[in-house]
Design an enzyme around this catalytic site. Structure first.
Site, short mmCIF file in Angstrom:
data_model
loop_
_atom_site.label_atom_id
_atom_site.label_comp_id
_atom_site.label_asym_id
_atom_site.label_seq_id
_atom_site.Cartn_x
_atom_site.Cartn_y
_atom_site.Cartn_z
N SER A 77 0.83 -1.22 0.00
CA SER A 77 0.00 0.00 0.00
C SER A 77 0.87 1.27 0.00
CB SER A 77 -0.99 0.00 1.17
OG SER A 77 -0.35 0.19 2.40
N MET A 105 10.73 -6.91 4.37
CA MET A 105 10.94 -7.59 5.65
C MET A 105 12.27 -8.33 5.72
SD MET A 105 8.32 -6.60 7.24
CE MET A 105 8.14 -7.62 8.69
N ARG A 106 13.33 -7.73 5.20
CA ARG A 106 14.67 -8.31 5.33
C ARG A 106 15.59 -7.27 5.93
NH1 ARG A 106 15.06 -13.41 5.38
NH2 ARG A 106 17.24 -13.39 4.79
N LEU A 107 16.44 -7.70 6.84
CA LEU A 107 17.48 -6.79 7.34
C LEU A 107 18.55 -6.68 6.28
CD1 LEU A 107 17.89 -7.96 11.04
CD2 LEU A 107 16.76 -5.90 10.16
N ASN A 132 13.44 4.17 4.70
CA ASN A 132 12.48 3.16 5.16
C ASN A 132 11.32 3.90 5.82
OD1 ASN A 132 11.41 0.58 5.91
ND2 ASN A 132 12.20 0.89 7.99
N HIS A 152 8.49 3.28 8.89
CA HIS A 152 8.23 2.40 10.03
C HIS A 152 6.99 2.91 10.77
CE1 HIS A 152 9.14 -0.44 13.21
NE2 HIS A 152 8.90 0.52 14.08
C1 GRF Z 1 3.77 -0.51 6.79
O1 GRF Z 1 3.07 -0.35 7.99
C2 GRF Z 1 5.18 0.01 6.92
O2 GRF Z 1 5.30 1.09 7.81
C3 GRF Z 1 5.89 -1.18 7.51
O3 GRF Z 1 5.32 -2.29 6.86
C4 GRF Z 1 3.99 -1.97 6.45
C5 GRF Z 1 3.95 -2.20 4.98
O4 GRF Z 1 2.65 -2.06 4.47
N1 GRF Z 1 7.32 -1.09 7.33
P1 GRF Z 1 2.42 -2.00 2.90
O5 GRF Z 1 3.03 -3.27 2.32
O6 GRF Z 1 3.10 -0.77 2.37
O7 GRF Z 1 0.94 -1.96 2.71
#
Ligand code: GRF
Length: 219
Positions: free
Chosen positions: A31, A108-110, A125, A127
């Site tokens: 999103s 979702m990777r460091l 990034n 968060h």
């Molecule tokens: C978001 O809440 C972002 O802040 C976090 O992971 C989520 C990703 O959502 N890092 P999307 O895939 O952008 O919908």
């Protein structure tokens, strides 16, 4: 190129970035990727999304890229023997697409030294918390369990410290007593979708003064 380590006490001014081709790295829903696509289409963000890279096969964000006519690449960490090998492939893909700025959006990777040595100074990034509170996974649940009354989102530069790089922009939302983690996440997401395109535009446009880990926009 964004300089990240000015000598102690020395101000450094970031110029506008000449390469406005961005990559968006995702692992899922996408999103925030959509918010960036929409901002480019609406000319609120003067940039080209050159490539979308997912480390997860079939991530919904890849469909969003396809619908927008943006090249989508699946680069699964599972297909590589080590973190280094994965990051070497990632860097090669970013170079192949001549990318100037990388936006992590639910990736979702460091990222370790191999990646950071190549693109660490050009990676943002987003968060879903007001950093430095609640880094890592399940930030919204962490916030609720802590009993905070205000939550939000942060856009920051990526360094080797988990969700710990210099902050570019933040947006806040109230927390209601009745909130579940999902309800709070939705409220924060609305802020994310506004904040990320604005922050990317602001970084591309330059005019930041950096001192240590503090980034301020010049008036
Ligand atoms: C978001 O809440 C972002 O802040 C976090 O992971 C989520 C990703 O959502 N890092 P999307 O895939 O952008 O919908």
């Amino acid at each position: 190129m964004l300089g990240m380590s000015p000598a102690a006490g020395q101000d450094k001014i970031l110029p506008p970035m000449s390469n406005r081709r961005i990559a968006v790295l995702i692992s899922g829903r996408g999103s925030n990727l959509q918010a960036l696509i929409d901002a480019v289409a609406a000319k609120r963000l003067d940039a080209t999304i050159a490539v979308v890279i997912s480390n997860i096969t079939g991530a919904h964000g890849l469909d969003r890229a396809r619908q927008a006519g943006i090249p989508g690449v699946t680069l699964s960490h599972r297909d590589h023997s080590s973190r280094d090998a994965f990051e070497t492939a990632l860097v090669a893909e970013l170079r192949r697409h001549d990318v100037g700025l990388v936006c992590l959006a639910g990736f979702m990777r460091l990222l370790g030294p191999t990646y950071l040595g190549a693109f660490g100074e050009q990676t943002l990034n987003i968060h879903p918390s007001l950093l430095p509170a609640f880094p890592g996974v399940d930030a919204q649940r962490q916030a609720l369990e802590h009993g905070v009354k205000v939550a939000g989102a942060t856009v920051h530069f990526v360094t080797g410290a988990l969700d710990g790089g210099p902050i570019v922009a933040q947006g806040a939302v109230p927390v209601d007593d009745s909130d579940t983690a999902d309800v709070l996440a939705e409220r924060i997401l609305e802020v994310e979708h506004r904040l990320y395109p604005e922050a990317v535009a602001s970084v591309l446009d330059g005019g930041w003064v950096i001192q240590g880990r503090t980034y301020r926009k010049l008036p």
